[in-house]
Design an enzyme around this catalytic site. Structure first.
Site, mmCIF file in Angstrom:
data_model
loop_
_atom_site.group_PDB
_atom_site.id
_atom_site.type_symbol
_atom_site.label_atom_id
_atom_site.label_comp_id
_atom_site.label_asym_id
_atom_site.label_seq_id
_atom_site.Cartn_x
_atom_site.Cartn_y
_atom_site.Cartn_z
ATOM 1 N N ASP A 131 10.201 10.638 8.990
ATOM 2 C CA ASP A 131 10.171 12.109 9.027
ATOM 3 C C ASP A 131 10.297 12.646 10.449
ATOM 4 O OD1 ASP A 131 9.987 12.423 6.335
ATOM 5 O OD2 ASP A 131 7.903 13.062 6.280
ATOM 6 N N ASP A 190 0.895 2.029 7.894
ATOM 7 C CA ASP A 190 1.203 3.059 8.882
ATOM 8 C C ASP A 190 1.976 2.442 10.031
ATOM 9 O OD1 ASP A 190 0.050 5.051 7.428
ATOM 10 O OD2 ASP A 190 -1.819 5.131 8.570
ATOM 11 N N ASP A 192 1.614 1.936 13.106
ATOM 12 C CA ASP A 192 1.010 1.101 14.149
ATOM 13 C C ASP A 192 0.385 -0.169 13.586
ATOM 14 O OD1 ASP A 192 -0.848 2.910 12.946
ATOM 15 O OD2 ASP A 192 -2.350 2.284 14.394
ATOM 16 N N ASP A 284 -4.693 9.698 0.429
ATOM 17 C CA ASP A 284 -5.084 8.342 0.037
ATOM 18 C C ASP A 284 -6.372 8.347 -0.783
ATOM 19 O OD1 ASP A 284 -6.584 9.232 2.164
ATOM 20 O OD2 ASP A 284 -5.959 7.658 3.548
#
Length: 527
Positions: A131, A190, A192, A284
């Site tokens: 995005d 995610d 990282d 989540d």
């Protein structure tokens, strides 16, 4: 209750040097300060006892689970499941989603780690959901995806023209692609996060063995925990979350909050729960609660660690904590009725979700930390007519603190700093919780946590010698400075008039607010 907190008024000398001013203040606090303060103390006492009971309960459960060998994931014969899977070669199709937004420092780490996962290449799809608003960065991410495609990895690079729904919107849209129809499970990382190569072998077999299982959650491992004091303190808080809260939820009612990453979902369970929703900033947790209400079960694998990065700048940490505190409170507000009237789960599970998971851990824990320790106790020091029982003011908080910090033995020497820092952060968390409960401004504020990619760098990021730190007014946080001044004033008052030496705590807590207020926490990076 009145006799518990109200002592005998002090007898003042007729020749008090403050004269009528002292009499006026004494009359005002008797009529205007003592009644609301007494009510506040009673409320905080109840909240403290609630949190104390919850912490002791979780500690007992964890100890029993550990010493009796009853951890939920150990009840599965993982090695036998893996051998059976290899012999039959009936590998399920697995989709791995990597949502990202302007992740220039870490996109190579996550894509590289996911594409290196050990799993049959024809049964694995890596979906990069980008995005990013930076066209140059989009080009770099697309180039990295092509590089892995040339190595034989099935990578799908997906972009959107908008950020509707933020992360939830990207994940939801990613599941609608035609090539996802054959996938049975979806893994989320995610940008990282760097999973080990055997991650799928240590998670997917659980889902294959138990058809009632919806989620397998792994634990986080922080690669930059030693970067600064702030990251060490974060590690202490999160270690308790994983070692105790997640383990208790998994071992008792097989429910806990999905951490948003490093987890494997059964796609059928996601669809059964209604898919990803963007009504709060904790999509989540929202999905996990709805799936649990449908009767699905979760398992937390505590010995499976996935490397990731902690926010090392205070600005990034504040935004993250706002989202993590505001979102659960807002979700609690929106789902309370739905949970109460749900007929598919037991009363015990509904009680656990509403009372323990939401009310005590997500709301009470923040409020009692800030309002009791930073507001009520300091004010009561200046009102001698109000007596605060020591078991409530000292012993219960000390017990809770010891239980919370026991999961990070290597950082016990930082215990005092951790207490002071958590009290400061409870100020932000309490505000965020109130915003979430009221649905006020910033309730849906979503700021992606900034990652610096420190895991891939040998040296910590520091401003070069010829660069100056940000201007002082760019770092100042006036609300923290006001709190610091308030606590400093009360400390001075206690030094002059007090007899219980509470000024020691007040001075340290005041310094903590001042340090945060002037921006000297975390690391500083050049713009």
């Amino acid at each position: 209750m009145r006799n518990l907190f109200l002592g005998e008024p002090e007898v003042k000398s007729a020749y008090d040097f403050t004269g009528s001013f002292t009499d006026m203040w004494r009359d005002m606090r008797v009529t205007m300060v003592i009644p609301p303060l007494t009510v506040g103390i009673c409320i905080c006492v109840v909240m403290s006892i609630m949190m104390f009971i919850e912490r002791v309960y979780m500690t007992v459960v964890v100890l029993l689970v550990k010493f009796m060998g009853k951890k939920k994931y150990t009840q599965y014969k993982l090695e036998a499941l893996k051998e059976d899977l290899e012999q039959n070669r009936n590998y399920p199709m697995v989709l791995v989603q990597i949502p990202m937004f302007n992740e220039k420092e870490v996109y190579k780490l996550s894509i590289g780690s996911v594409c290196s996962l050990s799993w049959p290449s024809d049964r694995l799809i890596v979906q990069v959901l980008d995005d990013s608003t930076n066209d140059i960065l989009r080009g770099l991410v697309a180039l990295e995806c092509k590089r892995w495609i040339h190595r034989g990895v099935n990578v799908k690079y997906e972009t959107r023209n908008n950020r509707n729904g933020y992360k939830a919107g990207a994940l939801r849209e990613g599941l609608t692609k035609d090539y996802v129809l054959d996938c049975e499970f979806v893994v989320i990382f995610d940008a990282d996060f760097q999973p080990d190569k055997d991650f799928l072998w240590r998670t997917v077999p659980y889902l294959l063995e138990n058809p009632e299982l919806a989620l397998v959650q792994a634990r986080w491992k922080f690669v930059n925990a030693n970067e600064c004091i702030m990251t060490r303190l974060q590690e202490m808080s999160l270690a308790y979350h994983f070692a105790v809260e997640q383990e208790v939820g998994s071992s008792t009612c097989q429910f806990f909050g999905f951490n948003g990453t490093a987890g494997v979902w059964r796609i059928k369970a996601i669809e059964d729960a209604g898919g990803w929703k963007d009504r709060t900033t904790v999509e989540d947790m929202d999905l996990a609660v709805r799936a649990s209400l449908k009767g699905w079960k979760f398992v937390f694998v505590g010995d499976l660690h996935v490397k990731n990065e902690l926010p090392s700048t205070f600005k990034a940490y504040r935004y993250q904590q706002h989202r993590w505190s505001c979102g659960p409170a807002n979700l609690f507000r929106k789902m309370t009725k739905e949970i109460i009237y749900c007929e598919r789960v037991s009363f015990w599970k509904k009680f656990h979700v509403l009372y323990a998971f939401f009310f005590v851990r997500k709301i009470i824990a923040h409020w009692v930390t800030f309002f009791f320790y930073c507001i009520i106790i300091p004010i009561s020091i200046m009102v001698p007519e109000v007596h605060l029982p020591k078991p409530i003011a000292i012993y219960i908080p000390a017990t809770i603190t010891i239980l919370n910090s026991s999961c990070t033995i290597r950082s016990l020497h930082l215990l005092v700093l951790w207490i002071l820092f958590e009290n400061v952060m409870s100020f932000h968390r309490s505000k965020a919780t109130i915003i979430g409960l009221l649905g006020a401004n910033r309730v849906n504020e979503w700021v992606v946590t900034e990652k610096l990619g420190n895991a891939a760098k040998k040296n910590n990021i520091r401003p070069p010698p010829n660069r100056t730190r940000p201007h002082i007014f760019e770092r100042l946080l006036f609300s923290e400075l006001v709190m610091g001044l308030f606590l400093l004033y009360v400390a001075c008052y206690d030094i002059i008039f007090g007899k219980d030496h509470m000024f020691v705590y007040l001075l340290m807590q005041s310094c903590a607010f001042f340090v945060v207020g002037v921006g000297y926490v975390g690391i500083t990076v050049p713009n």
